[in-house]
Write an enzyme that holds these catalytic residues in place. Structure first.
Site, PDB file in Angstrom:
ATOM      1  N   THR A 158       0.877  -1.190   0.000  1.00 14.96           N
ATOM      2  CA  THR A 158       0.000   0.000   0.000  1.00 14.96           C
ATOM      3  C   THR A 158       0.909   1.234   0.000  1.00 14.96           C
ATOM      4  OG1 THR A 158      -0.255  -0.149   2.400  1.00 14.96           O
ATOM      5  CG2 THR A 158      -2.017  -1.076   1.060  1.00 14.96           C
ATOM      6  N   LYS A 184       4.105  -6.843   4.066  1.00 11.14           N
ATOM      7  CA  LYS A 184       3.860  -5.439   3.733  1.00 11.14           C
ATOM      8  C   LYS A 184       3.575  -4.673   5.028  1.00 11.14           C
ATOM      9  CE  LYS A 184       0.492  -3.485   3.108  1.00 11.14           C
ATOM     10  NZ  LYS A 184      -0.111  -2.478   4.018  1.00 11.14           N
ATOM     11  N   THR A 195       2.960  -6.331  11.472  1.00  8.42           N
ATOM     12  CA  THR A 195       2.752  -6.005  10.073  1.00  8.42           C
ATOM     13  C   THR A 195       1.288  -6.157   9.753  1.00  8.42           C
ATOM     14  OG1 THR A 195       3.485  -6.344   7.845  1.00  8.42           O
ATOM     15  CG2 THR A 195       2.960  -8.315   9.098  1.00  8.42           C
ATOM     16  N   GLU A 285       6.202   4.479   7.523  1.00  8.32           N
ATOM     17  CA  GLU A 285       5.842   5.690   6.787  1.00  8.32           C
ATOM     18  C   GLU A 285       6.749   6.854   7.182  1.00  8.32           C
ATOM     19  OE1 GLU A 285       1.206   4.600   5.821  1.00  8.32           O
ATOM     20  OE2 GLU A 285       1.658   5.735   7.619  1.00  8.32           O
ATOM     21  N   ASN A 408       0.151  10.706   6.038  1.00 10.48           N
ATOM     22  CA  ASN A 408      -1.102  10.358   6.707  1.00 10.48           C
ATOM     23  C   ASN A 408      -2.101  11.494   6.780  1.00 10.48           C
ATOM     24  OD1 ASN A 408      -0.884   7.540   7.524  1.00 10.48           O
ATOM     25  ND2 ASN A 408       1.019   8.277   8.416  1.00 10.48           N
ATOM     26  N   SER A 413      -7.858  10.783   0.751  1.00 12.77           N
ATOM     27  CA  SER A 413      -8.393  11.575  -0.358  1.00 12.77           C
ATOM     28  C   SER A 413      -7.597  11.376  -1.631  1.00 12.77           C
ATOM     29  CB  SER A 413      -8.425  13.036   0.045  1.00 12.77           C
ATOM     30  OG  SER A 413      -7.213  13.424   0.647  1.00 12.77           O
TER      31      SER A 413
END
Lengths: 413, 413
Positions: A158, A184, A195, A285, A408, A413
């Protein structure tokens, strides 16, 4: 997939061998992403055993519910994974989607619906229309090939910036068996299955209860010891499949978790889980640095792990590392807030080999220069010795950067 | 103090009246900051009672240790506060600093060292040299004036972008008494005494045990219900002083926490704590939006508060609000990870008046447009109804922005 690859991505990836009894296909179903694969089908030969561990969330996704239900049989013939939509908090429609997907997958490979395993990752709360991909499953099952492991790892990404793959070959009895794993991340990662998704397969002939024992014990110090942002997903799933194909080549069938012949396999499996878990952290991230936190001298191992997670989840510790600032005062704070037994005046703290604090105050021999140089590394080791017992634990996390906020702040959107 | 004032700062500040029996002085001691005040001395008339609540950190600062020790007597004559250095994790030298400061302060006002209260805020682990400021205390005690409340609030700021002040006048018996409060935030803020420092004084004649009762009960739904970043400070201190000067004007002496005449005072005090606590959140590091999280329908009030804090501390929820994204799926995640009783299929979620999810799935009547418009406000209300009981709780937090990371990435250097 992000445009910018994590600076902590591996310099090179292993060539993934085939696992006898496993065939793989990926496809572009266009569930959310465009111009990339987002659907994975893994087909297993008859006789494949399976074990799994899942999120402890009280709001698990529909696929997690289905996997838990099917795990009782301990048999697997097909795994279907999509990215882009988690099919979580989708109510009755979510359950209809998993039923319809399982039916289509069972039909595609000619098995019962109880031998189907599903996982979904992506946005929570959006209904997942099985019509988008269920018609693809028959063709994928037919076209599936053994050499598609790297493609599998890519299809389940993702916000990951690199695919996570690992392979190992070890002796079971006198016979080589192979383990392949993929995973992932990359946000909503915290202990209680860290995870979001990871799948490991082997050709070793291992009974389902033994697999479950391997898996449950293996996750404590690996996937359950990593955290990106303390947020536990609704969808965390780790499945372990064993096709048993190596039995034809003389590998012994393992039906007892205490079987001494399992030693090398267990070690290789645990190492694989650790490597995959750390890869998830290294692709957290916005991550720019890996952080290893070791707590020693705590009252117990459990207490040590809680303190270690308090440090690893502290936004102030994580932002300090992002800023290359050896702000060990924040480690003191995180030890203090953990709620575990601690004695301020016995506490010692290291960043790498640099001891910054000892006996409850700054180390007189502390070198700002040496420590500042250390903080520029891309892998930082923080150690805190509590000084009151023998409990020890290590956890892994990443730094907290502006990129985490950017990723994040407008993910949906 | 930051160059940029929080967009959530009050549009105007109250004019702070004097509290009879309290005199205040501030000074530029140059402990860390330059060209601003960083030292506060508050002098109380003889007969002043005191109560306090402190951080639950296992690594409390030296001033917290001293306050806890002196609180037993319930009497206060002087408060000394410095910003720029927390005197936390400073070992034996830290205790020497508090002893020397207390001795200098006691000498300055002519009281015993047991009547001195101290607080320090700023960097952890750096020794605090009392020589930098103790020579100033005698002059400050002499020059202290009753009209310096706003100056007091400014002197205790660290990364705060605005001073936090509040005042209220209420009847005690038939007599007006006044309450003044100040506070400072702005990072390392989490329940277990949320603000780093807050001081409230009144001229009401209230015995120390009653003050302690007011304070301990008042913090649960105010300071202990706010969180900026889940990180509990080593230094959190809230002190309440009552000079009793209003007794001369006929205010009744309150010696029993159940005294009915205390009703209006208690309500005003609780409201003051709530306002100060929310101001701390509104000046949370990098804050651009205030977030109120209310959980209803939980198994108990305690369970509701845990779920509310799980939502309020979730980096993913906080970054979504920063990005003006009504990502209610992350609220589902945060409810699920709280570890409290919940039933996915009964959960409902609102952002403001917009119900986004009901009965475990997306609300069919959900309007993306209305919700997106709502998310642009600077104060966001998130409500989650768990649907299994009557437990209710409200907590407050702020969004997580890139500025938080920037502020904390290089705070120490």
């Amino acid at each position: 997939m992000s445009a910018t690859i994590s600076p902590l991505a591996p310099k090179k990836y292993p060539k993934m061998p085939a696992i006898e009894g496993v065939r793989i296909a990926t496809a572009e179903a266009g569930i959310k992403y465009k111009n990339r694969t987002d659907l994975l089908t893994m087909v297993f030969d008859a006789g494949t055993t399976v074990a799994g561990v899942f999120t402890r969330s009280k709001c698990p996704s529909a696929p997690v519910d289905l996997c838990r239900q099917n795990l009782g049989q301990g048999k697997a013939r097909v795994l279907v994974v999509n990215s882009g939509n988690a099919n979580a908090f989708t109510g009755k429609r979510g359950r209809e989607t998993t039923s319809m997907t399982a039916a289509a997958a069972a039909k595609a490979v000619g098995c019962s619906v109880e031998e189907v395993f599903l996982a979904s990752t992506g946005v929570i709360g959006e209904p997942l229309d099985p019509g988008k991909y269920s018609h693809l499953l028959a063709g994928m099952a037919k076209d599936a090939r053994p050499d598609q492991w790297s493609e599998a790892a890519k299809a389940i990404m993702t916000t990951d910036t690199f695919p996570k793959v690992i392979t190992a070959t070890v002796k079971l009895g006198d016979v080589d068996v192979t383990l392949n794993g993929i995973a992932k991340g990359a946000g909503m990662i915290a202990p209680d299955m860290a995870t979001m998704l990871s799948f490991v397969a082997t050709d070793a002939p291992i009974a389902a209860p033994v697999l479950q024992d391997l898996l449950s014990k293996g996750t404590a110090k690996t996937f359950n010891a990593v955290t990106v942002d303390s947020d536990t997903s609704t969808s965390d799933t780790l499945l372990l499949f064993a096709t048993g194909a190596a039995a034809k080549r003389g590998a012994p069938e393992i039906t007892d978790p205490k079987d001494a012949r399992l030693g090398a396999f267990r070690r290789a499996f645990n190492k694989m889980l650790k490597t995959l878990a750390i890869q998830v952290v290294r692709d957290g991230e916005g991550a720019r640095k890996q952080i290893e936190v070791t707590v020693t001298g705590a009252k117990s191992a459990r207490s040590a792990k809680r303190i270690a997670l308090s440090i690893a989840n502290s936004p102030l510790v994580k932002t300090a590392v992002a800023g290359e600032d050896a702000n060990w005062g924040r480690v003191v704070m995180a030890v203090g807030k953990a709620g575990e037994p601690a004695d301020r005046d016995r506490l010692a703290i290291w960043f790498g080999d640099n001891r910054l604090a000892v006996d409850g105050e700054r180390d007189a021999g502390y070198s700002e220069e040496a420590t500042s140089a250390y903080m520029k590394r891309d892998s930082i080791v923080i150690r805190a010795d509590i000084g009151i017992g023998r409990g020890k634990a290590t956890v892994w996390t990443c730094d907290l950067t502006k990129e985490y906020v950017a990723i994040n702040g407008d993910y949906r959107s």
